[in-house]
Design an enzyme around this catalytic site. Structure first.
Site, PDB file in Angstrom:
ATOM      1  N   ARG A 192      27.289  28.944  42.028  1.00 39.56           N
ATOM      2  CA  ARG A 192      28.411  29.722  42.356  1.00 39.56           C
ATOM      3  C   ARG A 192      28.894  29.489  43.957  1.00 39.56           C
ATOM      4  O   ARG A 192      29.936  29.493  44.319  1.00 39.56           O
ATOM      5  CB  ARG A 192      28.434  31.224  42.204  1.00 39.56           C
ATOM      6  CG  ARG A 192      28.419  31.466  40.617  1.00 39.56           C
ATOM      7  CD  ARG A 192      27.851  32.806  40.148  1.00 39.56           C
ATOM      8  NE  ARG A 192      28.653  33.898  40.866  1.00 39.56           N
ATOM      9  CZ  ARG A 192      27.608  35.439  40.966  1.00 39.56           C
ATOM     10  NH1 ARG A 192      26.780  35.561  40.365  1.00 39.56           N
ATOM     11  NH2 ARG A 192      28.587  36.326  41.591  1.00 39.56           N
TER      12      ARG A 192
ATOM     13  N   ARG B 223      41.305  31.341  43.739  1.00 40.27           N
ATOM     14  CA  ARG B 223      39.964  30.626  44.145  1.00 40.27           C
ATOM     15  C   ARG B 223      40.221  28.957  44.170  1.00 40.27           C
ATOM     16  O   ARG B 223      39.060  28.364  44.388  1.00 40.27           O
ATOM     17  CB  ARG B 223      39.074  30.745  42.835  1.00 40.27           C
ATOM     18  CG  ARG B 223      37.947  31.984  42.975  1.00 40.27           C
ATOM     19  CD  ARG B 223      37.226  31.859  42.185  1.00 40.27           C
ATOM     20  NE  ARG B 223      35.927  32.370  42.101  1.00 40.27           N
ATOM     21  CZ  ARG B 223      35.550  33.923  41.880  1.00 40.27           C
ATOM     22  NH1 ARG B 223      36.318  34.790  41.745  1.00 40.27           N
ATOM     23  NH2 ARG B 223      34.241  34.050  41.838  1.00 40.27           N
TER      24      ARG B 223
ATOM     25  N   ARG C  64      24.330  41.146  35.682  1.00 39.85           N
ATOM     26  CA  ARG C  64      25.219  40.100  35.012  1.00 39.85           C
ATOM     27  C   ARG C  64      24.428  39.039  34.768  1.00 39.85           C
ATOM     28  O   ARG C  64      23.547  38.527  35.321  1.00 39.85           O
ATOM     29  CB  ARG C  64      26.183  39.960  36.223  1.00 39.85           C
ATOM     30  CG  ARG C  64      27.429  41.012  36.057  1.00 39.85           C
ATOM     31  CD  ARG C  64      28.367  40.826  37.167  1.00 39.85           C
ATOM     32  NE  ARG C  64      28.669  39.369  37.698  1.00 39.85           N
ATOM     33  CZ  ARG C  64      29.659  39.209  38.499  1.00 39.85           C
ATOM     34  NH1 ARG C  64      30.275  40.241  38.986  1.00 39.85           N
ATOM     35  NH2 ARG C  64      30.067  37.865  38.984  1.00 39.85           N
TER      36      ARG C  64
ATOM     37  N   LYS D 148      33.292  41.852  48.274  1.00 43.74           N
ATOM     38  CA  LYS D 148      34.792  42.110  47.940  1.00 43.74           C
ATOM     39  C   LYS D 148      34.837  43.285  46.896  1.00 43.74           C
ATOM     40  O   LYS D 148      35.709  44.076  47.211  1.00 43.74           O
ATOM     41  CB  LYS D 148      35.246  40.721  47.424  1.00 43.74           C
ATOM     42  CG  LYS D 148      34.922  39.676  48.303  1.00 43.74           C
ATOM     43  CD  LYS D 148      35.521  38.348  47.635  1.00 43.74           C
ATOM     44  CE  LYS D 148      35.093  37.633  46.336  1.00 43.74           C
ATOM     45  NZ  LYS D 148      33.651  37.479  46.497  1.00 43.74           N
TER      46      LYS D 148
ATOM     47  N   ARG E  91      21.749  42.943  42.165  1.00 45.67           N
ATOM     48  CA  ARG E  91      22.810  43.638  41.824  1.00 45.67           C
ATOM     49  C   ARG E  91      22.597  44.271  40.278  1.00 45.67           C
ATOM     50  O   ARG E  91      22.090  43.599  39.277  1.00 45.67           O
ATOM     51  CB  ARG E  91      24.235  43.006  41.967  1.00 45.67           C
ATOM     52  CG  ARG E  91      25.249  43.632  41.251  1.00 45.67           C
ATOM     53  CD  ARG E  91      26.629  42.947  41.646  1.00 45.67           C
ATOM     54  NE  ARG E  91      26.688  41.596  41.028  1.00 45.67           N
ATOM     55  CZ  ARG E  91      27.897  40.838  41.400  1.00 45.67           C
ATOM     56  NH1 ARG E  91      28.910  41.469  42.233  1.00 45.67           N
ATOM     57  NH2 ARG E  91      28.021  39.568  41.028  1.00 45.67           N
TER      58      ARG E  91
HETATM   59  P1  AP5 Z   1      29.993  42.708  45.393  1.00 43.38           P
HETATM   60  O1  AP5 Z   1      30.923  43.863  46.239  1.00 43.38           O
HETATM   61  O2  AP5 Z   1      30.025  42.810  43.915  1.00 43.38           O
HETATM   62  O3  AP5 Z   1      30.079  41.539  45.895  1.00 43.38           O
HETATM   63  P2  AP5 Z   1      31.353  40.251  45.450  1.00 43.38           P
HETATM   64  O4  AP5 Z   1      32.067  39.902  46.805  1.00 43.38           O
HETATM   65  O5  AP5 Z   1      32.372  41.106  44.668  1.00 43.38           O
HETATM   66  O6  AP5 Z   1      30.465  39.126  44.548  1.00 43.38           O
HETATM   67  P3  AP5 Z   1      30.964  38.834  43.132  1.00 43.38           P
HETATM   68  O7  AP5 Z   1      29.636  38.294  42.611  1.00 43.38           O
HETATM   69  O8  AP5 Z   1      31.492  39.794  42.257  1.00 43.38           O
HETATM   70  O9  AP5 Z   1      31.997  37.885  43.389  1.00 43.38           O
HETATM   71  P4  AP5 Z   1      32.071  36.668  42.660  1.00 43.38           P
HETATM   72  O10 AP5 Z   1      33.347  36.220  43.403  1.00 43.38           O
HETATM   73  O11 AP5 Z   1      30.977  35.710  42.352  1.00 43.38           O
HETATM   74  O12 AP5 Z   1      32.149  37.123  40.931  1.00 43.38           O
HETATM   75  P5  AP5 Z   1      33.517  37.454  40.078  1.00 43.38           P
HETATM   76  O13 AP5 Z   1      33.311  38.546  39.258  1.00 43.38           O
HETATM   77  O14 AP5 Z   1      35.124  37.404  41.001  1.00 43.38           O
HETATM   78  O15 AP5 Z   1      28.504  43.202  46.083  1.00 43.38           O
HETATM   79  C1  AP5 Z   1      27.226  42.359  45.490  1.00 43.38           C
HETATM   80  C2  AP5 Z   1      26.076  43.169  45.963  1.00 43.38           C
HETATM   81  O16 AP5 Z   1      25.778  43.680  46.953  1.00 43.38           O
HETATM   82  C3  AP5 Z   1      26.366  44.374  44.853  1.00 43.38           C
HETATM   83  O17 AP5 Z   1      24.935  44.948  44.507  1.00 43.38           O
HETATM   84  C4  AP5 Z   1      26.647  45.687  45.992  1.00 43.38           C
HETATM   85  O18 AP5 Z   1      26.110  46.807  45.734  1.00 43.38           O
HETATM   86  C5  AP5 Z   1      26.051  44.923  47.426  1.00 43.38           C
HETATM   87  N1  AP5 Z   1      26.507  45.000  48.469  1.00 43.38           N
HETATM   88  C6  AP5 Z   1      28.095  45.066  48.586  1.00 43.38           C
HETATM   89  N2  AP5 Z   1      28.531  45.075  49.893  1.00 43.38           N
HETATM   90  C7  AP5 Z   1      27.192  45.432  50.613  1.00 43.38           C
HETATM   91  C8  AP5 Z   1      26.943  45.766  52.019  1.00 43.38           C
HETATM   92  N3  AP5 Z   1      28.277  45.777  52.836  1.00 43.38           N
HETATM   93  N4  AP5 Z   1      25.546  45.951  52.512  1.00 43.38           N
HETATM   94  C9  AP5 Z   1      24.929  45.816  51.462  1.00 43.38           C
HETATM   95  N5  AP5 Z   1      25.003  45.620  50.204  1.00 43.38           N
HETATM   96  C10 AP5 Z   1      26.241  45.484  49.748  1.00 43.38           C
HETATM   97  O19 AP5 Z   1      33.607  36.019  39.389  1.00 43.38           O
HETATM   98  C11 AP5 Z   1      32.517  35.843  38.217  1.00 43.38           C
HETATM   99  C12 AP5 Z   1      32.939  34.478  37.453  1.00 43.38           C
HETATM  100  O20 AP5 Z   1      34.226  34.793  36.871  1.00 43.38           O
HETATM  101  C13 AP5 Z   1      33.151  33.160  38.386  1.00 43.38           C
HETATM  102  O21 AP5 Z   1      31.987  32.612  38.666  1.00 43.38           O
HETATM  103  C14 AP5 Z   1      33.968  32.332  37.393  1.00 43.38           C
HETATM  104  O22 AP5 Z   1      33.374  31.988  36.342  1.00 43.38           O
HETATM  105  C15 AP5 Z   1      35.146  33.589  36.956  1.00 43.38           C
HETATM  106  N6  AP5 Z   1      36.268  33.733  37.678  1.00 43.38           N
HETATM  107  C16 AP5 Z   1      36.693  34.871  38.365  1.00 43.38           C
HETATM  108  N7  AP5 Z   1      37.704  34.668  39.058  1.00 43.38           N
HETATM  109  C17 AP5 Z   1      38.181  33.576  38.682  1.00 43.38           C
HETATM  110  C18 AP5 Z   1      39.366  32.833  39.374  1.00 43.38           C
HETATM  111  N8  AP5 Z   1      40.241  33.102  39.965  1.00 43.38           N
HETATM  112  N9  AP5 Z   1      39.489  31.436  38.796  1.00 43.38           N
HETATM  113  C19 AP5 Z   1      38.447  30.549  38.114  1.00 43.38           C
HETATM  114  N10 AP5 Z   1      37.605  31.504  37.775  1.00 43.38           N
HETATM  115  C20 AP5 Z   1      37.355  32.755  37.972  1.00 43.38           C
END
Ligand code: AP5
Length: 214
Positions: free
Chosen positions: A169, A88, A158, A13, A125
């Site tokens: 997660r 979420r 991270r 994403k 990552r």
């Molecule tokens: P990446 O693009 O970073 O993946 P992502 O889907 O964005 O995954 P995240 O881990 O960032 O999402 P998340 O939802 O767990 O974390 P968030 O920061 O929102 O890609 C991942 C890896 O794969 C990278 O290394 C990239 O290079 C590689 N990659 C990407 N696309 C690829 C492809 N097509 N092919 C190959 N490799 C690829 O949330 C973190 C924490 O914050 C949560 O756990 C929670 O505690 C809190 N939080 C955030 N939002 C909320 C909310 N709305 N409500 C409550 N708590 C929240």
């Protein structure tokens, strides 16, 4: 254009949101990035959020909704936005509906990917300390080890990208977020994207969906 990117951790994403934000010239709003900045800056929000994030649990809805409302009220979000990692929970989705009113959201892109792919991506990552650019040690390695190609800052892992927290997660996604697929399907807003595709292929698939919806 008002877009939501939905999908499990590691579905890509954030990676697609960065590219789409440049292509469509609308801001990328990542609740994870905003929360991580609050933790780094040691703000009251960050102090409250940190314990949840370290365990891979969701930060309480009230805190997140307040933060998103403030962000959507800033000028650059008036012309459209890409929400990454929000909503979420059903309460967050309903809160967003209330903020946006009748116009609502245009489309929700649901990134479909397997647990194995998520784990393989997240465990390797690396993120830039300076500009938050994302790398992957195998799929998208930096040119110089541990150094960001874009701004020269150091890369880090991270705190929530350990195997144990990644698995939690994914469980949290299944238990609390996955039901949003049906929530947006019923509203006729949901479109599916194959999250296992390579980055540029996934981007092409998304652009086709967005062009077809116009
Ligand atoms: P990446 O693009 O970073 O993946 P992502 O889907 O964005 O995954 P995240 O881990 O960032 O999402 P998340 O939802 O767990 O974390 P968030 O920061 O929102 O890609 C991942 C890896 O794969 C990278 O290394 C990239 O290079 C590689 N990659 C990407 N696309 C690829 C492809 N097509 N092919 C190959 N490799 C690829 O949330 C973190 C924490 O914050 C949560 O756990 C929670 O505690 C809190 N939080 C955030 N939002 C909320 C909310 N709305 N409500 C409550 N708590 C929240």
């Amino acid at each position: 254009m008002r877009l939501i990117l939905l999908g499990p951790p590691g579905a890509g994403k954030g990676t697609q949101a960065v590219v789409l934000s440049q292509q469509y010239k609308i801001p990328h709003i990542s609740t994870g990035d905003i929360l991580r900045k609050a933790v780094t800056d040691k703000t009251p929000l960050g102090a409250e959020a940190k314990a949840y994030m370290d365990k891979g649990e969701l930060v309480p809805d009230g805190l997140v909704l307040k933060m998103v409302k403030e962000r959507l009220n800033s000028g650059d979000a008036k012309k459209g936005f890409i929400l990454d990692g929000f909503p979420r929970t059903k309460a967050q989705a309903q809160g967003l509906d209330a903020v946006l009113g009748e116009e609502g959201i245009d489309l929700v892109l649901n990134f479909d990917t397997s647990e194995d792919v998520s784990v393989a991506r997240l465990s390797l990552r690396r993120v830039c300390k300076g500009c938050s650019a994302n790398y992957h040690l195998k799929n998208m390695p930096p040119k110089k080890e541990s150094i960001c190609d874009k701004c020269g800052s150091e890369l880090y892992q991270r705190r929530d990208d350990t195997i144990e927290v990644i698995k939690n997660r994914l469980k949290v996604y299944e238990a609390q977020t996955k039901e949003l697929i049906d929530y947006y399907k019923l509203k006729g807003k949901l479109r599916s994207v194959n999250g296992d595709l390579e980055v540029s292929e996934a981007n092409q698939a998304i652009r086709k969906i967005l062009d077809d919806s116009n």
